[in-house]
Enzyme design. Structure first.
Site, PDB file in Angstrom:
ATOM      1  N   SER A 112     -24.873 -69.275 -30.968  1.00 50.48           N
ATOM      2  CA  SER A 112     -25.356 -70.962 -31.050  1.00 50.48           C
ATOM      3  C   SER A 112     -23.611 -71.550 -31.541  1.00 50.48           C
ATOM      4  CB  SER A 112     -26.036 -71.521 -32.484  1.00 50.48           C
ATOM      5  OG  SER A 112     -27.014 -70.887 -32.089  1.00 50.48           O
ATOM      6  N   GLU A 113     -22.629 -70.956 -32.435  1.00 48.93           N
ATOM      7  CA  GLU A 113     -21.425 -71.280 -32.680  1.00 48.93           C
ATOM      8  C   GLU A 113     -20.239 -70.020 -32.996  1.00 48.93           C
ATOM      9  OE1 GLU A 113     -23.834 -74.825 -33.708  1.00 48.93           O
ATOM     10  OE2 GLU A 113     -23.550 -73.126 -35.057  1.00 48.93           O
ATOM     11  N   SER A 114     -19.442 -70.035 -32.531  1.00 47.83           N
ATOM     12  CA  SER A 114     -18.462 -69.079 -33.319  1.00 47.83           C
ATOM     13  C   SER A 114     -17.101 -70.137 -33.877  1.00 47.83           C
ATOM     14  CB  SER A 114     -17.662 -68.778 -31.991  1.00 47.83           C
ATOM     15  OG  SER A 114     -18.796 -67.163 -31.510  1.00 47.83           O
TER      16      SER A 114
END
Length: 301
Positions: free
Chosen positions: A47-49
């Site tokens: 979903s995010e880094s």
């Protein structure tokens, strides 16, 4: 010549491995360009880094957050997970099992409190960087179509489907019950039409459970490369602000436990609080624990 960048993988908003929301954290990202970070985020496809840099202003660290398709100004689980990784890797010194770190992000300064519990779990509490903002309401028919539900499944007794934000906007709607929430599926064509019409296309659904102050939620953001998110701190922070705003009392401290990711077999638990004073929501936090999974390194030209 290739340069090496170390990273850690953790699961956020969970106390078990392979639960919660996966996150890649690069604790020393200086030298990486925006294009390189976007490629790395797309490679992980989480979903995010999160990418950590030395501060440029008043914060302790600068943090940039990328979905598989774009950079975002703020997100919940990257802040919880990044603070966790920096503490567990020794970058943040826990004095007596506690610390506070301030991240510089596109949305502003984000303060994170860390606390080590007696069971060894490290909890991170994130203060939303912006006050609650309430955007436009949306006709029930459009949100129902976007999540493949009937209009009867959308509950409007307390509020219409509407855009809410504490740093990252979401289109939020309450559904009538848990079975309706479980039936929801993103309708990409309808969601693309929302975006084409200039409407926020990341959709956050929730319902109240029988346990007191307990909610269950789902978040769909297929146009960001996230068909469904197992734990969305920024959306649930905004939801906590909205629910506090709707409380009849003009002041108070409100708490919720929010379950997410159940349908994905990635159970997550988010603690959300909101403070209301003189009919204004003045502070919102989300909190949770994380589990370290692995570490590795990237080789970048």
């Amino acid at each position: 010549m290739k340069k090496t960048y170390d990273y850690f993988l953790c699961d956020v908003f969970t106390d078990i491995a392979f639960g919660g929301n996966a996150l890649a954290v690069f604790p020393k990202a200086d030298g990486l360009s925006g294009e390189q970070m976007q490629k790395i985020a797309r490679e992980f496809n989480f979903s995010e880094s999160a990418f950590v840099f030395e501060p440029e202003g008043e914060g302790d660290k600068k943090v940039r957050i990328f979905t598989p398709t774009r950079e975002v100004p703020f997100a919940g689980h990257p802040n919880v997970g990044t603070a966790f990784v920096l503490a567990e890797s020794g970058v943040i010194d826990l004095q007596g099992g506690r610390a506070t770190v301030v991240f510089e992000e596109l949305a502003g300064l984000v303060s994170v409190d860390l606390m080590r519990h007696d069971n060894g779990m490290l909890e991170a509490k994130v203060r939303a960087p912006e006050q609650l903002s309430l955007g436009e309401a949306l006709p029930v028919e459009r949100i129902a179509e976007a999540v493949s539900l009937s209009t009867y499944d959308i509950c409007v007794e307390h509020h219409q489907p509407q855009v809410i934000s504490v740093g990252l906007p979401f289109l939020c709607a309450r559904v009538s019950n848990l079975p309706a929430l479980q039936r929801a599926r993103p309708n990409v064509a309808a969601i693309e039409q929302l975006e084409s019409d200039g409407i926020v296309a990341d959709i956050h659904l929730y319902t109240h459970l029988q346990e007191e102050n307990t909610l269950q939620a789902r978040m769909f953001a297929p146009l960001d490369g996230v068909p469904e998110d197992p734990a969305t701190g920024s959306a649930n922070a905004a939801l906590a602000g909205l629910l506090a705003h709707l409380q009849p009392a003009d002041s108070g401290h409100f708490e919720w436990s929010i379950k997410q990711g159940m349908e994905m077999h990635k159970p997550s638990l988010i603690k959300a609080t909101a403070v209301k004073q003189a009919n204004s929501v003045t502070e919102i936090t989300i909190a949770g624990t994380s589990v370290m999974l692995s570490e590795g390194r990237f080789f970048i030209e």
